[in-house]
Design a protein around this motif. Sequence first.
Motif, PDB file in Angstrom:
ATOM      1  N   ARG A  33     -78.272 -57.636 101.154  1.00 34.52           N
ATOM      2  CA  ARG A  33     -78.978 -57.949 102.639  1.00 34.52           C
ATOM      3  C   ARG A  33     -78.857 -56.402 103.368  1.00 34.52           C
ATOM      4  NH1 ARG A  33     -79.695 -61.871 100.442  1.00 34.52           N
ATOM      5  NH2 ARG A  33     -79.239 -64.106 100.840  1.00 34.52           N
ATOM      6  N   SER A  34     -79.823 -56.633 104.362  1.00 34.51           N
ATOM      7  CA  SER A  34     -79.727 -55.417 105.160  1.00 34.51           C
ATOM      8  C   SER A  34     -80.095 -55.725 106.706  1.00 34.51           C
ATOM      9  CB  SER A  34     -80.572 -54.320 104.732  1.00 34.51           C
ATOM     10  OG  SER A  34     -80.655 -53.251 105.395  1.00 34.51           O
ATOM     11  N   GLY A  35     -79.540 -55.077 107.688  1.00 34.92           N
ATOM     12  CA  GLY A  35     -79.799 -55.762 108.816  1.00 34.92           C
ATOM     13  C   GLY A  35     -80.373 -54.724 109.786  1.00 34.92           C
ATOM     14  N   MET A  36     -80.736 -55.097 111.034  1.00 37.36           N
ATOM     15  CA  MET A  36     -81.341 -54.044 112.042  1.00 37.36           C
ATOM     16  C   MET A  36     -80.828 -54.047 113.331  1.00 37.36           C
ATOM     17  SD  MET A  36     -84.915 -55.963 112.827  1.00 37.36           S
ATOM     18  CE  MET A  36     -85.229 -57.524 113.884  1.00 37.36           C
ATOM     19  N   CYS A  37     -80.646 -53.144 114.033  1.00 39.80           N
ATOM     20  CA  CYS A  37     -79.866 -53.173 115.401  1.00 39.80           C
ATOM     21  C   CYS A  37     -80.965 -52.748 116.469  1.00 39.80           C
ATOM     22  CB  CYS A  37     -78.554 -52.398 115.506  1.00 39.80           C
ATOM     23  SG  CYS A  37     -78.891 -50.728 115.568  1.00 39.80           S
ATOM     24  N   GLY A  38     -80.402 -52.459 117.700  1.00 43.37           N
ATOM     25  CA  GLY A  38     -81.163 -52.009 119.082  1.00 43.37           C
ATOM     26  C   GLY A  38     -81.486 -50.632 118.804  1.00 43.37           C
ATOM     27  N   THR A  39     -80.831 -49.688 117.933  1.00 45.25           N
ATOM     28  CA  THR A  39     -81.161 -48.518 117.459  1.00 45.25           C
ATOM     29  C   THR A  39     -82.558 -48.513 116.972  1.00 45.25           C
ATOM     30  OG1 THR A  39     -78.886 -47.666 117.613  1.00 45.25           O
ATOM     31  CG2 THR A  39     -80.485 -46.343 116.611  1.00 45.25           C
ATOM     32  N   ASP A  40     -82.551 -49.368 115.913  1.00 43.36           N
ATOM     33  CA  ASP A  40     -83.815 -49.520 115.040  1.00 43.36           C
ATOM     34  C   ASP A  40     -85.026 -49.855 115.959  1.00 43.36           C
ATOM     35  OD1 ASP A  40     -82.557 -48.800 112.508  1.00 43.36           O
ATOM     36  OD2 ASP A  40     -81.521 -50.786 112.805  1.00 43.36           O
ATOM     37  N   ALA A  41     -84.642 -50.667 116.639  1.00 48.97           N
ATOM     38  CA  ALA A  41     -85.899 -50.977 117.810  1.00 48.97           C
ATOM     39  C   ALA A  41     -86.215 -50.323 118.609  1.00 48.97           C
ATOM     40  CB  ALA A  41     -85.287 -52.306 118.295  1.00 48.97           C
ATOM     41  N   THR A  42     -85.432 -49.306 119.126  1.00 46.70           N
ATOM     42  CA  THR A  42     -85.911 -48.149 119.865  1.00 46.70           C
ATOM     43  C   THR A  42     -86.826 -47.283 119.094  1.00 46.70           C
ATOM     44  OG1 THR A  42     -83.760 -48.521 121.448  1.00 46.70           O
ATOM     45  CG2 THR A  42     -84.875 -46.347 121.326  1.00 46.70           C
ATOM     46  N   GLU A  43     -86.124 -46.778 117.730  1.00 52.38           N
ATOM     47  CA  GLU A  43     -87.195 -45.886 117.144  1.00 52.38           C
ATOM     48  C   GLU A  43     -88.442 -46.554 116.991  1.00 52.38           C
ATOM     49  OE1 GLU A  43     -85.909 -42.735 116.300  1.00 52.38           O
ATOM     50  OE2 GLU A  43     -84.392 -43.427 117.460  1.00 52.38           O
ATOM     51  N   TRP A  44     -88.367 -48.084 116.507  1.00 48.03           N
ATOM     52  CA  TRP A  44     -89.759 -48.501 116.430  1.00 48.03           C
ATOM     53  C   TRP A  44     -90.547 -48.207 117.539  1.00 48.03           C
ATOM     54  CZ3 TRP A  44     -93.308 -50.780 113.444  1.00 48.03           C
ATOM     55  CH2 TRP A  44     -94.115 -51.542 113.831  1.00 48.03           C
ATOM     56  N   LYS A  45     -89.974 -48.504 118.571  1.00 46.59           N
ATOM     57  CA  LYS A  45     -90.734 -48.793 120.091  1.00 46.59           C
ATOM     58  C   LYS A  45     -91.099 -47.329 120.638  1.00 46.59           C
ATOM     59  CE  LYS A  45     -90.234 -50.813 124.725  1.00 46.59           C
ATOM     60  NZ  LYS A  45     -89.255 -51.717 125.309  1.00 46.59           N
ATOM     61  N   ALA A  46     -90.061 -46.432 120.549  1.00 47.58           N
ATOM     62  CA  ALA A  46     -90.426 -45.124 121.256  1.00 47.58           C
ATOM     63  C   ALA A  46     -89.916 -43.810 120.609  1.00 47.58           C
ATOM     64  CB  ALA A  46     -89.904 -45.124 122.386  1.00 47.58           C
ATOM     65  N   GLY A  47     -89.590 -44.053 119.141  1.00 51.37           N
ATOM     66  CA  GLY A  47     -89.128 -43.181 118.478  1.00 51.37           C
ATOM     67  C   GLY A  47     -90.064 -41.860 117.934  1.00 51.37           C
ATOM     68  N   PRO A  48     -89.771 -40.999 117.038  1.00 47.31           N
ATOM     69  CA  PRO A  48     -88.392 -40.700 116.604  1.00 47.31           C
ATOM     70  C   PRO A  48     -87.738 -40.100 117.733  1.00 47.31           C
ATOM     71  CG  PRO A  48     -89.933 -39.042 115.832  1.00 47.31           C
ATOM     72  CD  PRO A  48     -90.671 -39.846 116.584  1.00 47.31           C
ATOM     73  N   LEU A  49     -86.533 -40.878 117.883  1.00 42.32           N
ATOM     74  CA  LEU A  49     -85.407 -40.134 118.910  1.00 42.32           C
ATOM     75  C   LEU A  49     -84.074 -39.762 118.206  1.00 42.32           C
ATOM     76  CD1 LEU A  49     -85.907 -42.886 121.683  1.00 42.32           C
ATOM     77  CD2 LEU A  49     -86.863 -40.503 121.551  1.00 42.32           C
ATOM     78  N   THR A  50     -83.888 -40.729 117.259  1.00 39.25           N
ATOM     79  CA  THR A  50     -82.502 -40.414 116.277  1.00 39.25           C
ATOM     80  C   THR A  50     -82.993 -40.324 114.986  1.00 39.25           C
ATOM     81  OG1 THR A  50     -81.088 -41.812 117.752  1.00 39.25           O
ATOM     82  CG2 THR A  50     -80.460 -41.491 115.483  1.00 39.25           C
ATOM     83  N   PHE A  51     -83.939 -41.106 114.430  1.00 34.67           N
ATOM     84  CA  PHE A  51     -84.634 -40.791 113.022  1.00 34.67           C
ATOM     85  C   PHE A  51     -85.141 -39.480 112.939  1.00 34.67           C
ATOM     86  CE2 PHE A  51     -85.435 -45.565 111.940  1.00 34.67           C
ATOM     87  CZ  PHE A  51     -84.154 -45.971 112.121  1.00 34.67           C
ATOM     88  N   GLU A 329     -92.668 -57.068 112.135  1.00 39.65           N
ATOM     89  CA  GLU A 329     -92.590 -58.092 113.124  1.00 39.65           C
ATOM     90  C   GLU A 329     -91.329 -58.194 113.537  1.00 39.65           C
ATOM     91  OE1 GLU A 329     -92.651 -63.020 112.743  1.00 39.65           O
ATOM     92  OE2 GLU A 329     -93.632 -61.807 110.965  1.00 39.65           O
ATOM     93  N   GLN A 330     -90.293 -58.343 113.085  1.00 43.27           N
ATOM     94  CA  GLN A 330     -88.794 -58.459 113.489  1.00 43.27           C
ATOM     95  C   GLN A 330     -88.545 -57.531 114.452  1.00 43.27           C
ATOM     96  OE1 GLN A 330     -87.618 -61.545 113.477  1.00 43.27           O
ATOM     97  NE2 GLN A 330     -89.392 -62.080 112.376  1.00 43.27           N
ATOM     98  N   LEU A 331     -88.604 -56.183 114.087  1.00 36.23           N
ATOM     99  CA  LEU A 331     -88.562 -55.159 115.048  1.00 36.23           C
ATOM    100  C   LEU A 331     -89.173 -55.088 116.209  1.00 36.23           C
ATOM    101  CD1 LEU A 331     -88.756 -52.187 112.480  1.00 36.23           C
ATOM    102  CD2 LEU A 331     -86.725 -52.700 113.823  1.00 36.23           C
ATOM    103  N   GLU A 332     -90.350 -55.689 116.258  1.00 36.16           N
ATOM    104  CA  GLU A 332     -91.204 -55.849 117.641  1.00 36.16           C
ATOM    105  C   GLU A 332     -90.511 -56.983 118.344  1.00 36.16           C
ATOM    106  OE1 GLU A 332     -94.204 -55.340 120.342  1.00 36.16           O
ATOM    107  OE2 GLU A 332     -93.618 -54.097 118.888  1.00 36.16           O
ATOM    108  N   ARG A 333     -89.971 -57.871 117.479  1.00 37.11           N
ATOM    109  CA  ARG A 333     -89.496 -59.400 118.305  1.00 37.11           C
ATOM    110  C   ARG A 333     -88.234 -58.498 119.109  1.00 37.11           C
ATOM    111  NH1 ARG A 333     -86.781 -63.710 114.822  1.00 37.11           N
ATOM    112  NH2 ARG A 333     -86.225 -65.275 116.652  1.00 37.11           N
ATOM    113  N   LEU A 334     -87.620 -57.811 118.245  1.00 36.92           N
ATOM    114  CA  LEU A 334     -86.241 -57.231 118.817  1.00 36.92           C
ATOM    115  C   LEU A 334     -86.280 -56.371 120.038  1.00 36.92           C
ATOM    116  CD1 LEU A 334     -82.961 -57.243 118.965  1.00 36.92           C
ATOM    117  CD2 LEU A 334     -83.450 -55.309 117.081  1.00 36.92           C
TER     118      LEU A 334
END
Length: 353
Positions: A33-51, A329-334
């Motif tokens: 199992r692997s999860g995602m969090c708000g940091t991953d969503a931020t990178e998806w939305k407006a990154g790369p910031l941390t990645f 799809e789930q990153l966009e949802r988050l």
Amino acid sequence: MRAAVYHADHDVRLEEVPVPVRAPGEALLEVLRSGMCGTDATEWKAGPLTFPVQHRHPVTGQAGPMIPGHEFVGKVLAVDESSRFSVGDIVASGAGVSCGVCARCAEGRTNLCDRYYTLGLNTDGGMAEFVSCPESTLVLVPEGLPVDLAGLAQPLAVGLHAARRSGVRDGDRVVLIGAGAIGSFVLAGLNSLVSADVTVIDFPGARLERAGRLGATRVVEAGADAAARVAEAIGPFGADVVIEASGAPGQLNNALSMVRKGGTILQVGLPSTEQSVDIHSLVMREITVQTTLAHVCGTDLAPALGILATTNLGTELLDSVRPLDDLAEQLERLATGRLEGKVLFDPRQGAAA
């Protein structure tokens, strides 16, 4: 192996990549199992910031686009002969790697290590069929704890670390701003450490209802009169500790309006823009402002697994388990605020038999 590979904002691709080469001191895991969090969503939305889009692995030196995923559980496939783990063990990873010898590590603050890096944030992580990670980041999953719940251990460890950083003591009056996933994990951490009067503030709906089920003393709907309703409930002198876990604009000043003289504010949430704060009020009332970052693997990860094994927290927070194909799809949802709980991914779903 199949892996989700981050290339740019709104560009995470499922690709075939080599199975990672295990270095000495690491365990090769099959990711369950692997999860995602708000940091991953931020990178998806407006990154790369941390990645780092192009990164170089700190051990192997291999360069390339990065595999995200810093919340994962796996089955041990290979370890050193001297390892404390055995092939077949189910383990949770804290993902944060520290050197163990710098001044901050000597203080026990491994999350502030001079050489700190995080799997899935700074180098390849667990959004893949396999991952190799330092054994120092791993803890055995208690027997009988389903992997669907164990997959929440890393973010719960973050909430538990925040609860410790808050300094809340038995009998304190606490206000927790934000009942999202991280706020829920902080609430669970508080409940595991102390007996306190905890008021949770958020907008009306499922998250606030969940906070009541997870042990909040009371819940208050967010709005212009929220501070007045909190004062009516806990008294006019204010809370001993206010924890800001929403990251929403202006909430640090809202926290300041609800804390007592000489009280403490813990800032957990990360606003997306610079924020102003009433320094005059901070100084004249001698308010302590604390912050919190990640977790201390050796202190927080095993207790987090214990909480998941003995409470209903996991079933309350888990939204669903999905194949890696659904990651975008789930990153966009988050990222757009349409996800109330935690989504986990099973990298084996959809893979060729």
